[in-house]
Design an enzyme around this catalytic site. Structure first.
Site, PDB file in Angstrom:
ATOM      1  N   LYS A 286       0.843  -1.266  -0.013  1.00  0.00           N
ATOM      2  CA  LYS A 286       0.116  -0.073  -0.194  1.00  0.00           C
ATOM      3  C   LYS A 286       0.957   1.031   0.308  1.00  0.00           C
ATOM      4  CE  LYS A 286      -3.905   2.680   1.223  1.00  0.00           C
ATOM      5  NZ  LYS A 286      -4.451   2.032   2.290  1.00  0.00           N
ATOM      6  N   LEU A 287       0.561   2.338  -0.702  1.00  0.00           N
ATOM      7  CA  LEU A 287       1.065   3.753  -0.667  1.00  0.00           C
ATOM      8  C   LEU A 287       0.286   4.609  -1.128  1.00  0.00           C
ATOM      9  CD1 LEU A 287       3.868   3.797  -3.358  1.00  0.00           C
ATOM     10  CD2 LEU A 287       1.821   2.391  -3.709  1.00  0.00           C
ATOM     11  N   SER A 288       0.632   5.807  -0.617  1.00  0.00           N
ATOM     12  CA  SER A 288      -0.119   7.038  -1.104  1.00  0.00           C
ATOM     13  C   SER A 288       0.130   7.275  -2.739  1.00  0.00           C
ATOM     14  CB  SER A 288       0.389   8.402  -0.401  1.00  0.00           C
ATOM     15  OG  SER A 288       0.427   8.021   0.661  1.00  0.00           O
TER      16      SER A 288
ATOM     17  N   THR B  76      -0.914  11.617  -0.103  1.00  0.00           N
ATOM     18  CA  THR B  76      -1.722  12.421  -0.934  1.00  0.00           C
ATOM     19  C   THR B  76      -2.288  13.621  -0.142  1.00  0.00           C
ATOM     20  OG1 THR B  76      -2.024  10.480  -2.144  1.00  0.00           O
ATOM     21  CG2 THR B  76      -3.856  12.237  -2.305  1.00  0.00           C
ATOM     22  N   ALA B  77      -2.321  13.437   1.306  1.00  0.00           N
ATOM     23  CA  ALA B  77      -2.758  14.546   2.141  1.00  0.00           C
ATOM     24  C   ALA B  77      -2.147  15.688   1.896  1.00  0.00           C
ATOM     25  CB  ALA B  77      -3.033  14.055   3.547  1.00  0.00           C
TER      26      ALA B  77
ATOM     27  N   HIS C  50      -7.371   9.051   8.031  1.00  0.00           N
ATOM     28  CA  HIS C  50      -7.809   7.747   8.567  1.00  0.00           C
ATOM     29  C   HIS C  50      -8.855   7.893   9.711  1.00  0.00           C
ATOM     30  CE1 HIS C  50      -4.759   5.833   6.178  1.00  0.00           C
ATOM     31  NE2 HIS C  50      -3.759   5.998   6.853  1.00  0.00           N
TER      32      HIS C  50
END
Length: 282
Positions: free
Chosen positions: A55-57, A112-113, A151
């Site tokens: 998983k990653l941004s 991404t935030a 989250h």
């Protein structure tokens, strides 16, 4: 065949991967060594090419597409799911422009935030990288002035006396009309293409199993979640796991492509030369 896999301990990821790693579905001969890390740690591991699947941004993905390809299954996209910019000082809510001197806690440079924060508030550069779960406490303790939360913290900040300045997901949606791509699952390009596609198939089956049996992974989800309230955990899952998590489809890929196009045009990420996806286009 055994592969290394990394994802966060957050409810949406443990919900998605439970059936896969616990063999509640046919994994087509694949087994996995699991690494649990926060999103920025996973982003940095991907930069070093450490894992077979991770998983990653989506922001970080732009820097590793020479090593990894995006799966159509497992992504977190959606409407109303973006990061929130919050504060402790209520007077900040009424300012026409946030001061460039404000200290901002972010969940990682390559999240991404942080990418969305840069689009909405390019002048806010006084950033401190923190583990996402530490941002609320840092605000309450006066170590930062603004917090960029992701989250399950989306559901807890109000109870702790903190205030929302802006929902950056809503900002993105108004700007583009697309769902906001937050995180995706990538597979190492060094693996045989048939193996990459197999990973995509079994991950899709894992997500479909989770939707069909939503309580099946509750013990696993609770074991790794910072939030033990079951209602909050499932609120988190419902926000981040949806049809795009089963398969990106045309609209999901459109949103991902739009994100990368905009980021390249603003020179936030390098030019992308590799084909992004594991599977052929729609």
């Amino acid at each position: 065949m055994k592969l290394t896999i990394g994802f966060s301990p957050c409810p949406n990821d443990t919900f998605i991967f439970d059936a896969l790693i616990h063999h509640k579905i046919d994994t087509e001969g694949l087994n996995f060594d699991v690494f649990f890390d926060d999103v920025e740690t996973l982003n940095n591991k991907a930069m070093r090419g450490e894992l077979d699947v991770t998983k990653l941004s989506f922001h970080a993905m732009a820097y590793v597409l020479d090593q990894y390809a995006l799966l159509d299954a497992g992504s977190a996209l959606g409407f109303g799911v973006g990061p929130l910019l919050i504060c402790k000082n209520e007077t900040l809510l009424h300012q026409n422009k946030l001061s460039a001197d404000l200290r901002i806690g972010i969940p990682g440079k390559f999240t991404t935030a942080n990418f969305l924060l840069g689009i909405a508030f390019p002048h806010l550069l006084n950033k401190q990288e923190l583990v996402f779960s530490d941002i609320e406490n840092a605000l309450l303790n006066g170590k930062i002035d603004l917090g960029l939360i992701i989250h399950e913290n989306r559901f807890t900040y109000g109870d702790r006396g903190l205030y929302k300045i802006i929902d950056l997901g809503n900002y993105w949606e108004g700007l583009t009309g697309c769902a906001i791509p937050l995180g995706g699952i990538v597979v190492n390009r060094n693996l045989d293409v048939a193996v990459q596609q197999k990973v995509n198939r079994v991950l899709r089956k894992s997500v479909e199993y989770a939707f069909s049996n939503p309580k099946s992974g509750i013990d696993f989800i609770r074991q790794h979640s910072q939030e033990m309230n079951e209602a909050v955990m499932y609120q988190h899952i419902e926000l981040y796991v949806n049809q795009y998590s089963i398969d990106l489809g045309v609209e999901g890929r459109k949103a991902v492509d739009k994100l990368f196009e905009m980021a390249q045009s603003k020179k936030i990420i390098p030019k992308i030369s590799n084909y992004i996806y594991v599977t052929p286009g729609y």
